[in-house]
Enzyme design. Structure first.
Site, PDB file in Angstrom:
ATOM      1  N   SER A 160       0.685  -4.919   1.602  1.00  6.39           N
ATOM      2  CA  SER A 160      -0.081  -3.676   1.679  1.00  6.39           C
ATOM      3  C   SER A 160      -1.531  -3.978   2.046  1.00  6.39           C
ATOM      4  O   SER A 160      -2.002  -5.097   1.889  1.00  6.39           O
ATOM      5  CB  SER A 160      -0.025  -2.957   0.327  1.00  6.39           C
ATOM      6  OG  SER A 160       1.307  -2.787  -0.097  1.00  6.39           O
ATOM      7  N   SER A 210      -5.207  -3.086   4.684  1.00  3.19           N
ATOM      8  CA  SER A 210      -5.644  -2.882   6.069  1.00  3.19           C
ATOM      9  C   SER A 210      -5.220  -4.016   6.992  1.00  3.19           C
ATOM     10  O   SER A 210      -4.900  -3.786   8.169  1.00  3.19           O
ATOM     11  CB  SER A 210      -7.169  -2.715   6.111  1.00  3.19           C
ATOM     12  OG  SER A 210      -7.810  -3.858   5.562  1.00  3.19           O
ATOM     13  N   ALA A 247      -5.157 -10.041   0.637  1.00  3.69           N
ATOM     14  CA  ALA A 247      -5.763 -10.385  -0.652  1.00  3.69           C
ATOM     15  C   ALA A 247      -7.178  -9.822  -0.688  1.00  3.69           C
ATOM     16  O   ALA A 247      -7.824  -9.658   0.352  1.00  3.69           O
ATOM     17  CB  ALA A 247      -5.790 -11.895  -0.858  1.00  3.69           C
ATOM     18  N   ASP A 248      -7.636  -9.509  -1.891  1.00  3.16           N
ATOM     19  CA  ASP A 248      -9.016  -9.065  -2.064  1.00  3.16           C
ATOM     20  C   ASP A 248      -9.972 -10.256  -2.133  1.00  3.16           C
ATOM     21  O   ASP A 248     -11.124 -10.151  -1.726  1.00  3.16           O
ATOM     22  CB  ASP A 248      -9.138  -8.217  -3.329  1.00  3.16           C
ATOM     23  CG  ASP A 248      -8.279  -6.968  -3.257  1.00  3.16           C
ATOM     24  OD1 ASP A 248      -8.351  -6.263  -2.235  1.00  3.16           O
ATOM     25  OD2 ASP A 248      -7.527  -6.698  -4.205  1.00  3.16           O
ATOM     26  N   LYS A 281      -5.529  -9.567  -6.183  1.00  5.80           N
ATOM     27  CA  LYS A 281      -4.899  -8.524  -5.394  1.00  5.80           C
ATOM     28  C   LYS A 281      -4.835  -7.254  -6.233  1.00  5.80           C
ATOM     29  O   LYS A 281      -4.994  -7.304  -7.444  1.00  5.80           O
ATOM     30  CB  LYS A 281      -3.493  -8.940  -4.960  1.00  5.80           C
ATOM     31  CG  LYS A 281      -3.506 -10.065  -3.912  1.00  5.80           C
ATOM     32  CD  LYS A 281      -2.106 -10.547  -3.566  1.00  5.80           C
ATOM     33  CE  LYS A 281      -1.197  -9.447  -3.106  1.00  5.80           C
ATOM     34  NZ  LYS A 281      -1.740  -8.669  -1.963  1.00  5.80           N
ATOM     35  N   GLU A 296       3.816  -5.737  -5.114  1.00  6.04           N
ATOM     36  CA  GLU A 296       3.446  -6.898  -4.318  1.00  6.04           C
ATOM     37  C   GLU A 296       3.881  -8.191  -4.996  1.00  6.04           C
ATOM     38  O   GLU A 296       4.415  -9.108  -4.357  1.00  6.04           O
ATOM     39  CB  GLU A 296       1.932  -6.921  -4.078  1.00  6.04           C
ATOM     40  CG  GLU A 296       1.458  -5.869  -3.092  1.00  6.04           C
ATOM     41  CD  GLU A 296      -0.057  -5.788  -3.007  1.00  6.04           C
ATOM     42  OE1 GLU A 296      -0.564  -5.236  -2.011  1.00  6.04           O
ATOM     43  OE2 GLU A 296      -0.746  -6.273  -3.935  1.00  6.04           O
TER      44      GLU A 296
END
Length: 287
Positions: free
Chosen positions: A79, A81, A139-140, A150, A159
């Site tokens: 998931s 962008s 990943a953030d 995440k 996820e």
């Protein structure tokens, strides 16, 4: 069959394409303005930097081309962008290049499911496809030991389930997600999915155990908190960034708190990370 493919080629929603084009145009304009307008007094790095969307696209396409081959039968679709570019590349190979026709895509969220359907790829699920060859996700933040944060988009539970079913988890991201230690780039905290009835006790226990602050994530377009795809609440734990943590132990301790469903800490999950860099290259990080 070729004629049939012509009719079935993906037709993404026009409004999504329009929004994406506007975002890329705006970022390109800002980048051009920052390098040409000398009256602004910018004395920063003179290196030409590509837009974040281009960096994401580079990472996504590189990972897809290296990991999804004719031998890949089941792929987990993450998931966020960056995943949009991965799905676009998979669709190119299916519809334009005539490859991967039998590839089955297992989504990690409602967003991922819609992407798979929009591009007319084969939609699967864990009931029929419990063993996944490759999972590709964003990943953030990623630290030097390949520990991930995440769940910024609220899909951490599904996820992690899909990642746990995959032989390899491949992470794709832009250069702003790469850190030596967690908290350097991502300042919104570690997402923790919790049952609604227990969010206050869990908040207090996390703060007592590890310090920092855990806050309930509130919705923007509706009254009240964010509700995950699984019907739970999200706490964002802003930990003390300069403190050293054993993230494996922290994750285990968090999961022992009654009412905690899952955490956004992904420890020893990722096999490789692909970062689209500002200079137009792709940097690969191994576990």
């Amino acid at each position: 069959m070729l004629v049939l493919r012509g009719f079935l080629q993906p037709r993404p929603s026009s409004h999504l394409v329009s929004i994406a084009n506007k975002l890329v145009t705006a970022k390109t304009f800002r980048r051009a303005s920052s390098t040409t307008n000398k009256n602004m007094g910018d004395k920063g790095d003179k290196t030409n930097k590509i837009a974040l969307d281009e960096a994401k696209k580079l990472a996504a396409r590189t990972a897809v081309d290296e990991w999804i081959t004719e031998d890949t039968k089941i792929v987990g679709i993450g998931s966020g962008s960056t995943i949009v570019f991965a799905v676009q590349r998979i669709a190119e190979r299916v519809w334009k290049e005539g490859a991967l026709c039998d590839l089955i895509c297992v989504p990690t969220s409602f967003q991922a499911r819609q992407l798979i359907l929009d591009y007319n790829l084969n939609l699967g699920d864990l009931d029929r496809n419990p063993i996944i060859d490759i999972a590709i996700d964003g990943a953030d933040e990623v630290d030097s030991r390949m520990v991930l944060i995440k769940g910024g988009g609220g899909c951490l539970l599904q996820e992690k389930i899909v990642a746990s079913c995959a032989k390899h988890l491949i992470v794709i991201a832009d250069y702003t997600k790469r850190s030596l230690r967690l908290g350097e780039q991502w300042c919104k905290g570690i997402p923790i999915e919790v049952t609604p009835i227990a969010h206050v006790p869990i908040k207090l226990k996390i703060e007592a155990l590890f310090g920092g602050e855990a806050t309930l994530r509130m919705a923007l377009a509706k009254a009240g908190p964010i509700i995950t795809d699984s019907g739970n609440f999200l706490l964002d734990w802003r930990f003390v960034a300069k403190r050293e943590f054993d993230w494996d132990e922290v994750n285990r301790a968090l999961m022992m708190i009654p009412g905690v469903v899952e955490t956004g800490l992904f420890v020893d999950n990722a096999h490789k990370c692909y970062f689209g860099m500002a200079d137009g290259t792709v940097k690969v990080q191994n576990r």
